[in-house]
Design an enzyme around this catalytic site. Structure first.
Site, mmCIF file in Angstrom:
data_model
loop_
_atom_site.group_PDB
_atom_site.id
_atom_site.type_symbol
_atom_site.label_atom_id
_atom_site.label_comp_id
_atom_site.label_asym_id
_atom_site.label_seq_id
_atom_site.Cartn_x
_atom_site.Cartn_y
_atom_site.Cartn_z
ATOM 1 N N ASP A 96 78.391 63.280 24.190
ATOM 2 C CA ASP A 96 77.862 64.247 23.240
ATOM 3 C C ASP A 96 79.030 64.821 22.437
ATOM 4 O O ASP A 96 79.900 65.488 22.994
ATOM 5 C CB ASP A 96 77.150 65.351 24.030
ATOM 6 C CG ASP A 96 76.126 66.107 23.217
ATOM 7 O OD1 ASP A 96 76.340 66.257 22.006
ATOM 8 O OD2 ASP A 96 75.138 66.583 23.807
ATOM 9 N N ASP A 197 76.146 66.034 17.749
ATOM 10 C CA ASP A 197 75.487 67.337 17.753
ATOM 11 C C ASP A 197 75.315 67.876 16.326
ATOM 12 O O ASP A 197 76.253 67.810 15.524
ATOM 13 C CB ASP A 197 76.388 68.287 18.564
ATOM 14 C CG ASP A 197 75.764 69.639 18.831
ATOM 15 O OD1 ASP A 197 74.713 69.685 19.478
ATOM 16 O OD2 ASP A 197 76.344 70.649 18.389
ATOM 17 N N GLU A 248 71.763 64.336 16.051
ATOM 18 C CA GLU A 248 70.831 65.452 16.166
ATOM 19 C C GLU A 248 70.685 66.067 14.789
ATOM 20 O O GLU A 248 71.649 66.589 14.236
ATOM 21 C CB GLU A 248 71.339 66.502 17.157
ATOM 22 C CG GLU A 248 70.296 67.568 17.397
ATOM 23 C CD GLU A 248 70.839 68.894 17.912
ATOM 24 O OE1 GLU A 248 70.064 69.671 18.469
ATOM 25 O OE2 GLU A 248 72.036 69.161 17.735
ATOM 26 N N HIS A 322 67.720 69.790 26.564
ATOM 27 C CA HIS A 322 68.262 71.030 27.121
ATOM 28 C C HIS A 322 68.048 72.240 26.213
ATOM 29 O O HIS A 322 68.451 73.342 26.560
ATOM 30 C CB HIS A 322 69.759 70.841 27.367
ATOM 31 C CG HIS A 322 70.490 70.575 26.080
ATOM 32 N ND1 HIS A 322 70.315 69.420 25.352
ATOM 33 C CD2 HIS A 322 71.341 71.338 25.374
ATOM 34 C CE1 HIS A 322 71.040 69.495 24.256
ATOM 35 N NE2 HIS A 322 71.678 70.639 24.245
ATOM 36 N N ASP A 323 67.461 72.027 25.042
ATOM 37 C CA ASP A 323 67.180 73.145 24.127
ATOM 38 C C ASP A 323 65.687 73.462 24.061
ATOM 39 O O ASP A 323 65.273 74.332 23.296
ATOM 40 C CB ASP A 323 67.635 72.795 22.701
ATOM 41 C CG ASP A 323 69.135 72.607 22.592
ATOM 42 O OD1 ASP A 323 69.877 73.288 23.327
ATOM 43 O OD2 ASP A 323 69.567 71.772 21.758
HETATM 44 C C1 GLC Z 1 72.751 71.626 19.423
HETATM 45 C C2 GLC Z 1 72.785 71.594 20.931
HETATM 46 C C3 GLC Z 1 72.648 73.009 21.426
HETATM 47 C C4 GLC Z 1 73.811 73.805 20.902
HETATM 48 C C5 GLC Z 1 73.940 73.688 19.376
HETATM 49 C C6 GLC Z 1 75.268 74.172 18.910
HETATM 50 O O1 GLC Z 1 71.553 72.060 18.925
HETATM 51 O O2 GLC Z 1 71.794 70.746 21.422
HETATM 52 O O3 GLC Z 1 72.540 73.086 22.815
HETATM 53 O O4 GLC Z 1 73.671 75.141 21.251
HETATM 54 O O5 GLC Z 1 73.815 72.374 18.938
HETATM 55 O O6 GLC Z 1 76.275 73.285 19.284
#
Ligand code: GLC
Ligand code: CA
Length: 547
Positions: A96, A197, A248, A322-323
């Site tokens: 990640d 990310d 993402e 995880h979010d």
């Molecule tokens: C993404 C991650 C999240 C994090 C954010 C900032 O959305 O999945 O967990 O807080 O990025 O890095």
């Protein structure tokens, strides 16, 4: 080339997966110890959320050093051993990469704050407005202003997330080179997958006040985003066709995703988008209590399925990470129809066109937390919003209710391995509370039961490997307006797959749009599903019909 269309990715949040040294935190050795479990499930890749050196303000998404492992998670030797053991089992690792921002403790940012111009230009510093306000009215995704004042410069720096996560300046070529070097470092270590990310936020547009929203339209899918992704691809992972990548994409548009995840391979292998999960929001506002909108969920999922296929682009398909809250609590029924609804949701997502992601515990039907007090929460976003909601006038108990439903900690409680103390996750005090329902919901019980949710996920993963239509078929919605059923058709080289899911805890009549002759039911969540023209689907009944 690795055929990621036939693959399934298992996501691990190492901190909550398995603790091997009794400090209450999961670690890399914990992942190594559980590789056989993942192998048994059938996943091809393990995506691990960040375990690099970090002050852990955002659980590792605040990276202080991209080249080293946070001692809380283990050592580089532990990583190498994990990598070798995974490889022995035919499992590849996906790392990640958090490159939109660093931790404020990163050496680059410390040098920037010390006044070193070279490093100041790694970040985004701006003068405030004449009236003493921050440069723009943009809001941080974790609440409050996206700008933090630095008195020694009389300037502000941008942080789209926590104040401890300053945004990097990708317009500086040196920053891009630094990022490329990090990716190459992990490629040399044999890593075969990368998740990037919030990568569609890296190219900032113009720094203007947003009269309509929180500023996201000025930095989402920004002006140079495709250029930067293509460059990253060319200079790093693009050289190795065995590497898969997923971006993402925060609040993205489908048009941009056609390019991010195009089959031409110039940018990424696939994308996560989140529109289908905002169906229990009010617009972009997550911190409200509204029932989920089933028609909207279907429409978004189906539009993305058709749209991406038409433009030869590839989706990552998922309910959980995880979010996100746990899907069985969110769109299913964690009570009476726990098992049926968890299986139905698995089927609905796994038979789509795209690479499925399973988030640790989803295959066990893990549910949202049972927290009753704000002190039990650990997530910076949840803690911030508990305060912000009260500042907006909500009573503490109402603010807490909203947190209970939407908190990211719902997905972060420890993996439930068995019915014993701390669910077998740790022998110490876990860093975040274990759900009391681990006495019933746990891996040991799921593995012992031939009819379990785990076994269902195992079958779904196997089915994708066996039936080409799942990996390669076209997608078409079926009976889209149906108020209770989510159904679709996949077709490939004369084969057809019909996937029918009752999303509710009450029966519904359903007419099969095809001649049922010749179809066989290859998967269902009831022992005796029948294939008939006129059917009555039972609560959360789900069927996969194949011809
Ligand atoms: C993404 C991650 C999240 C994090 C954010 C900032 O959305 O999945 O967990 O807080 O990025 O890095
Ligand atoms: Ca540990």
């Amino acid at each position: 080339m690795e055929d990621f269309r036939k693959s399934v990715v298992y996501q691990i949040y190492p901190k909550s997966f398995y603790d091997t040294n009794g400090d209450g935190l999961g670690d890399l050795n914990g992942v190594t110890e559980k590789l056989d479990y993942i192998k048994e499930l059938g996943a091809d890749y393990i995506w691990m959320t960040p375990f690099f050196v970090s002050p852990q303000k955002d659980n590792g998404y605040d990276v202080e050093d991209y080249y080293n492992i946070d001692p809380r998670y283990g050592t580089m030797e532990d990583f190498d051993r994990l990598s070798a053991e995974a490889q022995k089992r035919g499992i590849r690792l996906m790392l990640d990469m958090v490159f939109n921002h660093t931790s404020s403790r990163h050496e680059w940012f410390r040098k920037a704050l010390a006044g070193d111009e070279r490093y100041k230009n790694y970040y985004i510093f701006r003068k405030g407005k004449e009236n003493g306000e921050p440069p723009t009215n943009w809001e941080s995704k974790f609440g409050g202003s996206a700008w933090e004042y630095v008195p020694q410069f009389d300037e502000y720096y941008l942080h789209l997330f926590d104040v401890s996560q300053p945004d990097l300046n990708w317009d500086n070529p040196e920053v891009r080179e630094q990022v490329e070097a990090v990716v190459r470092f992990w490629m040399k270590k044999g890593v075969k997958g990368f998740r990037f990310d919030v990568v569609n936020l890296i190219s900032k547009g113009s720094f203007e006040d947003d009269a309509e929203g929180d500023g996201r339209r000025f930095y989402t899918d920004g002006p140079n985003i495709h250029k930067y992704l293509q460059e990253l691809n060319e200079k790093t992972f693009g050289a190795d066709r065995g590497i898969i990548t997923v971006g993402e994409m925060s609040s993205t548009s489908m048009e941009n995703c056609f390019r991010y995840a195009s089959e031409d391979g110039k940018e990424l292998s696939m994308v996560f988008s989140f529109h289908h999960l905002k169906v229990d929001f009010a617009g972009n506002e997550k911190w409200v209590l509204v029932p989920f909108d089933f028609q909207k969920l279907k429409k978004i999922l189906f539009d993305w399925q058709s749209g991406m296929a038409e433009h030869h682009a590839w989706n990552a398909v998922f309910w959980c990470n995880h979010d996100q809250p746990r899907v069985v609590s969110r769109f299913g029924d964690e009570g009476k129809y726990w098992k049926q609804s968890a299986k139905m949701l698995g089927t609905a997502i796994h038979c789509l066109r795209g690479t499925p992601y399973v988030y640790q515990g989803e295959e066990l039907g893990m549910t949202n937390t049972d927290f009753t007090d704000i002190s039990q929460y650990r997530d910076v976003e949840s803690i911030n919003y508990y305060r912000i909601l009260q500042e907006r006038g909500l009573r503490p108990e109402d603010a807490l209710r909203i947190i209970q439903i939407h908190s990211r900690d719902n997905g972060r409680t420890p993996m439930q391995w068995n019915a014993g103390e701390n669910a077998g996750f740790t022998t110490a005090q876990p860093w975040i509370g274990v759900n009391v329902n681990h006495t019933a919901v746990n891996a040991e019980a799921e593995l012992a039961d031939e009819d379990s949710i785990f076994r269902h996920y195992q079958k779904l993963i196997r089915l994708r490997k066996e039936l080409d239509v799942i990996a390669y078929g076209d997608f078409a919605p079926v009976d889209q307006k149906n108020p209770q059923v989510l159904a679709y058709r996949r077709s490939y080289e004369g084969h057809t797959l019909l996937v029918v899911n009752n999303f509710y805890g009450r029966p519904v009549k359903w007419t099969c749009p095809e001649d049922v002759n010749g179809f066989s039911c290859v998967l269902s969540n009831y022992p005796d599903s029948r294939t008939e023209k006129e059917m009555e689907l039972r609560p959360f009944e789900s069927m996969v019909l194949y011809r």
